[in-house]
Design a protein around this motif. Structure first.
Motif, PDB file in Angstrom:
ATOM      1  N   ARG A 104      -5.819   8.724  -4.217  1.00  0.00           N
ATOM      2  CA  ARG A 104      -6.165   8.198  -2.894  1.00  0.00           C
ATOM      3  C   ARG A 104      -5.592   6.812  -2.612  1.00  0.00           C
ATOM      4  O   ARG A 104      -5.214   6.501  -1.489  1.00  0.00           O
ATOM      5  CB  ARG A 104      -7.702   8.158  -2.751  1.00  0.00           C
ATOM      6  N   VAL A 105      -5.514   5.948  -3.625  1.00  0.00           N
ATOM      7  CA  VAL A 105      -5.078   4.561  -3.423  1.00  0.00           C
ATOM      8  C   VAL A 105      -4.114   4.163  -4.537  1.00  0.00           C
ATOM      9  O   VAL A 105      -4.363   4.462  -5.709  1.00  0.00           O
ATOM     10  CB  VAL A 105      -6.284   3.588  -3.407  1.00  0.00           C
ATOM     11  N   SER A 126      -2.560   4.934   2.908  1.00  0.00           N
ATOM     12  CA  SER A 126      -3.352   4.245   3.926  1.00  0.00           C
ATOM     13  C   SER A 126      -4.525   3.522   3.288  1.00  0.00           C
ATOM     14  O   SER A 126      -5.287   4.110   2.512  1.00  0.00           O
ATOM     15  CB  SER A 126      -3.858   5.259   4.953  1.00  0.00           C
ATOM     16  N   PHE A 127      -4.668   2.234   3.639  1.00  0.00           N
ATOM     17  CA  PHE A 127      -5.715   1.413   3.029  1.00  0.00           C
ATOM     18  C   PHE A 127      -5.917   0.173   3.898  1.00  0.00           C
ATOM     19  O   PHE A 127      -4.944  -0.473   4.309  1.00  0.00           O
ATOM     20  CB  PHE A 127      -5.308   0.986   1.620  1.00  0.00           C
ATOM     21  N   HIS A 177      -3.076  10.449   1.072  1.00  0.00           N
ATOM     22  CA  HIS A 177      -3.339  10.663  -0.351  1.00  0.00           C
ATOM     23  C   HIS A 177      -2.300  11.631  -0.882  1.00  0.00           C
ATOM     24  O   HIS A 177      -1.584  12.305  -0.117  1.00  0.00           O
ATOM     25  CB  HIS A 177      -4.752  11.192  -0.598  1.00  0.00           C
ATOM     26  N   PHE A 210       0.837  -1.192   0.000  1.00  0.00           N
ATOM     27  CA  PHE A 210       0.000   0.000   0.000  1.00  0.00           C
ATOM     28  C   PHE A 210       0.879   1.252   0.000  1.00  0.00           C
ATOM     29  O   PHE A 210       1.619   1.497   0.952  1.00  0.00           O
ATOM     30  CB  PHE A 210      -0.890   0.038   1.241  1.00  0.00           C
ATOM     31  N   TRP A 225      -6.993   4.394  -7.090  1.00  0.00           N
ATOM     32  CA  TRP A 225      -8.253   5.115  -6.891  1.00  0.00           C
ATOM     33  C   TRP A 225      -7.985   6.609  -6.892  1.00  0.00           C
ATOM     34  O   TRP A 225      -7.030   7.089  -6.277  1.00  0.00           O
ATOM     35  CB  TRP A 225      -8.893   4.763  -5.546  1.00  0.00           C
ATOM     36  N   ASN A 235      -2.367   0.479  -4.831  1.00  0.00           N
ATOM     37  CA  ASN A 235      -2.084  -0.836  -4.274  1.00  0.00           C
ATOM     38  C   ASN A 235      -1.388  -1.705  -5.311  1.00  0.00           C
ATOM     39  O   ASN A 235      -1.851  -1.810  -6.455  1.00  0.00           O
ATOM     40  CB  ASN A 235      -3.371  -1.537  -3.822  1.00  0.00           C
ATOM     41  N   TYR A 295      -2.468   2.088   8.134  1.00  0.00           N
ATOM     42  CA  TYR A 295      -2.759   3.502   8.286  1.00  0.00           C
ATOM     43  C   TYR A 295      -1.498   4.253   8.650  1.00  0.00           C
ATOM     44  O   TYR A 295      -0.792   3.898   9.600  1.00  0.00           O
ATOM     45  CB  TYR A 295      -3.828   3.753   9.355  1.00  0.00           C
TER      46      TYR A 295
END
Length: 236
Positions: free
Chosen positions: A42-43, A26-27, A37, A23, A119, A45, A31
């Motif tokens: 935002r993501v 944070s996912f 972000h 990651f 994301w 992975n 965290y």
């Protein structure tokens, strides 16, 4: 220019047997308040999914979801009736909008699949859900970037509900590449999929990342054969 360095070995990690996930932000079980972000990104992975396994049907809404297979293939099904397989060299975009249900499984029963799932926060909320996928295998020209996704509905890239532009390229060692920010005010998050590069003298190795903002361009020097993904996103 402001720089944010995310070394590969400082990513979050989760190993649940069938899924080994790294990651960048944070996912799920990971965290880190310093890594929530990067602007609208935002993501990010980096998933390894075992053969014959995957993510069962689950919901999303108001998120732009981009999947880029690195190796192997994923089988996709969603509540809009889309059924398909995406393989390395292809890109999938799903605008979740008002809400969608989907599943993703490794298309192989025996071989691992390695994928990037990305994301973005959307530009417009509650749009009609939308799905698209496209192959870029024939468009990857050595030592050039190809645009994968963009906010423009014309052209060869896949449209996305955000003022974001993703570019990817394969570069030989010894190249000097200038990247010009396409949308004023955007930042650029460079993720090194393979190889070794220097971004304005900051050295990145495989799976390292560097976010830069408050600039209009930057220079990449390839120190080895490299595959580079640049995610240009709004910072506010």
């Amino acid at each position: 220019m402001k720089k944010t360095i995310h070394p590969a070995n400082e990513r979050g990690h989760n190993d649940i047997g069938w899924l080994k996930a790294n990651f960048s932000f944070s996912f799920g079980p990971y965290y880190n308040p310093a890594k929530v972000h990067f602007g609208a990104l935002r993501v990010l992975n980096d998933d390894i999914i075992a053969g014959g396994t995957g993510f069962g049907t689950h919901p999303h809404d108001n998120m732009e979801i981009i999947t880029i297979p690195i190796s192997g293939a994923l089988e996709h099904r969603d509540s809009m009736g889309n059924i398909g397989v995406i393989t390395a060299g292809e890109v999938q975009v799903m605008s979740a909008g008002t809400g969608i249900q989907h599943s993703e499984y490794n298309h192989s029963k025996t071989e691992d699949a390695n994928t990037l799932q990305i994301w973005l926060f959307p530009k417009e909320m509650n749009i009609e859900p939308r799905y698209d996928q496209k192959s870029f295998t024939d468009k990857l020209i050595p030592n050039q970037f190809v645009t994968l996704v963009s906010p423009y509905k014309d052209g060869d890239a896949i449209w996305i509900n955000q003022d974001a532009i993703f570019s990817m390229g394969d570069f030989e060692a010894g190249q000097q590449v200038k990247y010009d920010v396409k949308i004023p005010g955007n930042g650029a998050y460079t993720f090194l999929m393979e190889g070794k590069i220097a971004v304005d003298e900051t050295v990145l190795n495989k799976r390292d990342a560097l976010g830069v903002e408050d600039m209009s361009s930057f220079t990449i020097e390839t120190l080895d054969q490299s595959r580079i993904l640049i995610m240009e996103v709004p910072m506010r």
